[in-house]
Design a protein around this motif. Sequence first.
Motif, PDB file in Angstrom:
ATOM      1  N   SER A   1      28.824 -45.229  17.257  1.00 13.43           N
ATOM      2  CA  SER A   1      27.828 -44.242  17.659  1.00 13.43           C
ATOM      3  C   SER A   1      26.452 -44.779  17.319  1.00 13.43           C
ATOM      4  O   SER A   1      26.302 -45.843  16.709  1.00 13.43           O
ATOM      5  CB  SER A   1      28.061 -42.894  16.956  1.00 13.43           C
ATOM      6  N   GLN A   2      25.466 -44.018  17.693  1.00 18.95           N
ATOM      7  CA  GLN A   2      24.096 -44.410  17.392  1.00 18.95           C
ATOM      8  C   GLN A   2      23.828 -44.410  15.901  1.00 18.95           C
ATOM      9  O   GLN A   2      23.089 -45.263  15.388  1.00 18.95           O
ATOM     10  CB  GLN A   2      23.143 -43.452  18.107  1.00 18.95           C
ATOM     11  N   TRP A   3      24.463 -43.496  15.182  1.00 22.87           N
ATOM     12  CA  TRP A   3      24.226 -43.403  13.744  1.00 22.87           C
ATOM     13  C   TRP A   3      24.902 -44.535  12.980  1.00 22.87           C
ATOM     14  O   TRP A   3      24.418 -44.936  11.925  1.00 22.87           O
ATOM     15  CB  TRP A   3      24.690 -42.042  13.218  1.00 22.87           C
ATOM     16  N   THR A   4      26.003 -45.044  13.476  1.00 21.03           N
ATOM     17  CA  THR A   4      26.603 -46.206  12.804  1.00 21.03           C
ATOM     18  C   THR A   4      25.681 -47.418  12.892  1.00 21.03           C
ATOM     19  O   THR A   4      25.577 -48.207  11.942  1.00 21.03           O
ATOM     20  CB  THR A   4      27.963 -46.532  13.439  1.00 21.03           C
ATOM     21  N   VAL A   5      24.996 -47.576  14.021  1.00 21.79           N
ATOM     22  CA  VAL A   5      24.024 -48.663  14.161  1.00 21.79           C
ATOM     23  C   VAL A   5      22.860 -48.460  13.193  1.00 21.79           C
ATOM     24  O   VAL A   5      22.410 -49.404  12.524  1.00 21.79           O
ATOM     25  CB  VAL A   5      23.520 -48.739  15.613  1.00 21.79           C
ATOM     26  N   ILE A   6      22.355 -47.228  13.089  1.00 22.64           N
ATOM     27  CA  ILE A   6      21.235 -46.937  12.186  1.00 22.64           C
ATOM     28  C   ILE A   6      21.621 -47.225  10.741  1.00 22.64           C
ATOM     29  O   ILE A   6      20.867 -47.869   9.985  1.00 22.64           O
ATOM     30  CB  ILE A   6      20.791 -45.474  12.353  1.00 22.64           C
ATOM     31  N   ILE A   7      22.794 -46.767  10.317  1.00 21.34           N
ATOM     32  CA  ILE A   7      23.231 -46.980   8.931  1.00 21.34           C
ATOM     33  C   ILE A   7      23.431 -48.460   8.645  1.00 21.34           C
ATOM     34  O   ILE A   7      23.033 -48.976   7.591  1.00 21.34           O
ATOM     35  CB  ILE A   7      24.520 -46.184   8.666  1.00 21.34           C
ATOM     36  N   ALA A   8      24.042 -49.171   9.577  1.00 24.66           N
ATOM     37  CA  ALA A   8      24.292 -50.598   9.372  1.00 24.66           C
ATOM     38  C   ALA A   8      22.992 -51.372   9.220  1.00 24.66           C
ATOM     39  O   ALA A   8      22.846 -52.206   8.310  1.00 24.66           O
ATOM     40  CB  ALA A   8      25.115 -51.155  10.534  1.00 24.66           C
ATOM     41  N   ILE A   9      22.024 -51.108  10.080  1.00 23.51           N
ATOM     42  CA  ILE A   9      20.748 -51.829  10.006  1.00 23.51           C
ATOM     43  C   ILE A   9      19.969 -51.415   8.762  1.00 23.51           C
ATOM     44  O   ILE A   9      19.306 -52.248   8.121  1.00 23.51           O
ATOM     45  CB  ILE A   9      19.940 -51.583  11.282  1.00 23.51           C
ATOM     46  N   ALA A  10      20.024 -50.135   8.391  1.00 21.28           N
ATOM     47  CA  ALA A  10      19.313 -49.668   7.194  1.00 21.28           C
ATOM     48  C   ALA A  10      19.832 -50.373   5.944  1.00 21.28           C
ATOM     49  O   ALA A  10      19.052 -50.792   5.079  1.00 21.28           O
ATOM     50  CB  ALA A  10      19.457 -48.155   7.057  1.00 21.28           C
ATOM     51  N   ILE A  11      21.140 -50.523   5.825  1.00 16.96           N
ATOM     52  CA  ILE A  11      21.712 -51.191   4.653  1.00 16.96           C
ATOM     53  C   ILE A  11      21.271 -52.651   4.606  1.00 16.96           C
ATOM     54  O   ILE A  11      20.985 -53.201   3.532  1.00 16.96           O
ATOM     55  CB  ILE A  11      23.246 -51.079   4.678  1.00 16.96           C
TER      56      ILE A  11
ATOM     57  N   ILE B   1      15.469 -55.328  17.334  1.00 18.84           N
ATOM     58  CA  ILE B   1      16.248 -56.458  17.851  1.00 18.84           C
ATOM     59  C   ILE B   1      17.695 -56.380  17.368  1.00 18.84           C
ATOM     60  O   ILE B   1      18.641 -56.620  18.132  1.00 18.84           O
ATOM     61  CB  ILE B   1      15.596 -57.782  17.424  1.00 18.84           C
ATOM     62  N   ASP B   2      17.902 -56.055  16.078  1.00 18.70           N
ATOM     63  CA  ASP B   2      19.270 -55.939  15.557  1.00 18.70           C
ATOM     64  C   ASP B   2      20.033 -54.808  16.227  1.00 18.70           C
ATOM     65  O   ASP B   2      21.242 -54.936  16.510  1.00 18.70           O
ATOM     66  CB  ASP B   2      19.233 -55.724  14.042  1.00 18.70           C
ATOM     67  N   ALA B   3      19.359 -53.693  16.469  1.00 20.94           N
ATOM     68  CA  ALA B   3      20.019 -52.580  17.151  1.00 20.94           C
ATOM     69  C   ALA B   3      20.427 -52.981  18.560  1.00 20.94           C
ATOM     70  O   ALA B   3      21.521 -52.634  19.028  1.00 20.94           O
ATOM     71  CB  ALA B   3      19.090 -51.368  17.193  1.00 20.94           C
ATOM     72  N   ALA B   4      19.568 -53.728  19.234  1.00 18.26           N
ATOM     73  CA  ALA B   4      19.917 -54.212  20.566  1.00 18.26           C
ATOM     74  C   ALA B   4      21.102 -55.164  20.504  1.00 18.26           C
ATOM     75  O   ALA B   4      21.977 -55.145  21.379  1.00 18.26           O
ATOM     76  CB  ALA B   4      18.708 -54.900  21.196  1.00 18.26           C
ATOM     77  N   ALA B   5      21.149 -56.004  19.454  1.00 18.14           N
ATOM     78  CA  ALA B   5      22.263 -56.941  19.314  1.00 18.14           C
ATOM     79  C   ALA B   5      23.580 -56.212  19.085  1.00 18.14           C
ATOM     80  O   ALA B   5      24.614 -56.560  19.676  1.00 18.14           O
ATOM     81  CB  ALA B   5      21.981 -57.912  18.171  1.00 18.14           C
ATOM     82  N   LEU B   6      23.567 -55.191  18.224  1.00 16.29           N
ATOM     83  CA  LEU B   6      24.802 -54.437  17.973  1.00 16.29           C
ATOM     84  C   LEU B   6      25.241 -53.675  19.220  1.00 16.29           C
ATOM     85  O   LEU B   6      26.442 -53.593  19.515  1.00 16.29           O
ATOM     86  CB  LEU B   6      24.591 -53.474  16.802  1.00 16.29           C
ATOM     87  N   SER B   7      24.290 -53.103  19.936  1.00 18.45           N
ATOM     88  CA  SER B   7      24.645 -52.418  21.179  1.00 18.45           C
ATOM     89  C   SER B   7      25.163 -53.414  22.211  1.00 18.45           C
ATOM     90  O   SER B   7      26.074 -53.102  22.986  1.00 18.45           O
ATOM     91  CB  SER B   7      23.424 -51.673  21.731  1.00 18.45           C
ATOM     92  N   PHE B   8      24.591 -54.600  22.225  1.00 17.55           N
ATOM     93  CA  PHE B   8      25.053 -55.642  23.143  1.00 17.55           C
ATOM     94  C   PHE B   8      26.503 -56.024  22.845  1.00 17.55           C
ATOM     95  O   PHE B   8      27.283 -56.324  23.763  1.00 17.55           O
ATOM     96  CB  PHE B   8      24.146 -56.863  23.005  1.00 17.55           C
ATOM     97  N   LEU B   9      26.882 -55.996  21.558  1.00 14.72           N
ATOM     98  CA  LEU B   9      28.247 -56.337  21.159  1.00 14.72           C
ATOM     99  C   LEU B   9      29.210 -55.162  21.290  1.00 14.72           C
ATOM    100  O   LEU B   9      30.385 -55.285  20.918  1.00 14.72           O
ATOM    101  CB  LEU B   9      28.248 -56.850  19.721  1.00 14.72           C
ATOM    102  N   GLY B  10      28.738 -54.025  21.773  1.00 12.53           N
ATOM    103  CA  GLY B  10      29.610 -52.881  21.993  1.00 12.53           C
ATOM    104  C   GLY B  10      29.774 -51.956  20.821  1.00 12.53           C
ATOM    105  O   GLY B  10      30.697 -51.133  20.799  1.00 12.53           O
ATOM    106  N   LEU B  11      28.886 -52.060  19.810  1.00 14.07           N
ATOM    107  CA  LEU B  11      28.999 -51.213  18.623  1.00 14.07           C
ATOM    108  C   LEU B  11      27.985 -50.075  18.629  1.00 14.07           C
ATOM    109  O   LEU B  11      27.832 -49.389  17.615  1.00 14.07           O
ATOM    110  CB  LEU B  11      28.806 -52.061  17.359  1.00 14.07           C
ATOM    111  N   GLY B  12      27.299 -49.879  19.745  1.00 12.84           N
ATOM    112  CA  GLY B  12      26.325 -48.805  19.825  1.00 12.84           C
ATOM    113  C   GLY B  12      26.931 -47.520  20.343  1.00 12.84           C
ATOM    114  O   GLY B  12      28.141 -47.282  20.262  1.00 12.84           O
ATOM    115  N   ASN B  13      26.067 -46.686  20.888  1.00 16.43           N
ATOM    116  CA  ASN B  13      26.507 -45.392  21.412  1.00 16.43           C
ATOM    117  C   ASN B  13      27.365 -45.610  22.663  1.00 16.43           C
ATOM    118  O   ASN B  13      26.903 -46.188  23.654  1.00 16.43           O
ATOM    119  CB  ASN B  13      25.285 -44.542  21.749  1.00 16.43           C
ATOM    120  N   PRO B  14      28.631 -45.159  22.668  1.00 15.57           N
ATOM    121  CA  PRO B  14      29.481 -45.379  23.842  1.00 15.57           C
ATOM    122  C   PRO B  14      29.134 -44.479  25.023  1.00 15.57           C
ATOM    123  O   PRO B  14      29.640 -44.694  26.124  1.00 15.57           O
ATOM    124  CB  PRO B  14      30.886 -45.074  23.310  1.00 15.57           C
TER     125      PRO B  14
END
Length: 329
Positions: A188-198, A260-273
């Motif tokens: 989800s979008q929040w998993t990307v936010i938490i991952a980048i924040a950490i 950029i990191d959020a775009a990379a995670l979304s590019f890898l399919g880990l963003g908001n489905p």
Amino acid sequence: MISGKKQRIDDLAARSAPRAGAAVLDDLQVDGAGHLDDSVGVSLWASAWRRLRRNGVFLIGATIVALFLLLALISPFIAPHDPGAPLLLSEVRQQTNPIPGPREGFPLGADWQGRDLLSRLLVGSRQTLFVGVFATLGGLLGGLTLGTLAGAFGGWVDSLVMRVVDVMLSIPSLLMAFSIAAIAAQPSQWTVIIAIAIVQIPIFARLLRGTMLAQRHSDHVLAARALGVRPQAIVFRHMLPNALGPVIVQATLVLAVAIIDAAALSFLGLGNPDETVPEWGAMLGRAQQYLAGYPHLAFYPAACIITVALGFTLMGESLREALDPKTRR
């Protein structure tokens, strides 16, 4: 009392002034008679702003950032179509035209599901800003907590916090963000936010810890301790406010990295489905299968990400140069 202090300053200036002529040191002029010219002082931020408004690099970066923020705020109102509506789906189903091109009402054409590409780019700016800002705020709050503990207490607390920070910094940031986001059962979008924040926490923690350690031995902190001020008040009223300047500057640079990191995670399919909610990184990732025949589907979101990241980088680097005494122009 004030007049007595001023008299002592005048006497000291008279003893240290040259016998003839005038000595000019930076912006302070002391004449031969020992008279100290009164001048209105400015704060560090006011002095930095005087240099920044004449800095072309800063103005370019600030313009890009301002336009991005404005676009993110008004994008739902200026988007010509619903970004999730498959308005040209009937044309997509035709084998001769799988990706509809530009036409009246659709200046950039549509994607592989018949959705207006321009509307998705406009609305996607809001989601990109949302992820970047909240990821940076999360990393900033975590870094402030760890950095304050390490810089205020020192000793074993400092050693423990710094060893944790060193372990986090030893792992490549994108790899650690990918690992954290992959743990979630449902992307989800929040998993990307938490991952980048950490991932951003050790950057802020190390920077704040260094500036606070420098503050511990400054004159105003030593004077507060001599007057019996409580340690908590010294940390939160004297040390922390004076150590936040470099951290705030770093936040502008980290925001570009977070996008950029959020775009990379979304590019890898880990963003908001949810594809009805556009986001630049997700658009870039899902366009890779059409890259050979329709590169514009990937070019537009990639250009948006690069431009916004460049704007924050230019603004942050200029701000750091203006505030750092070693690199002031």
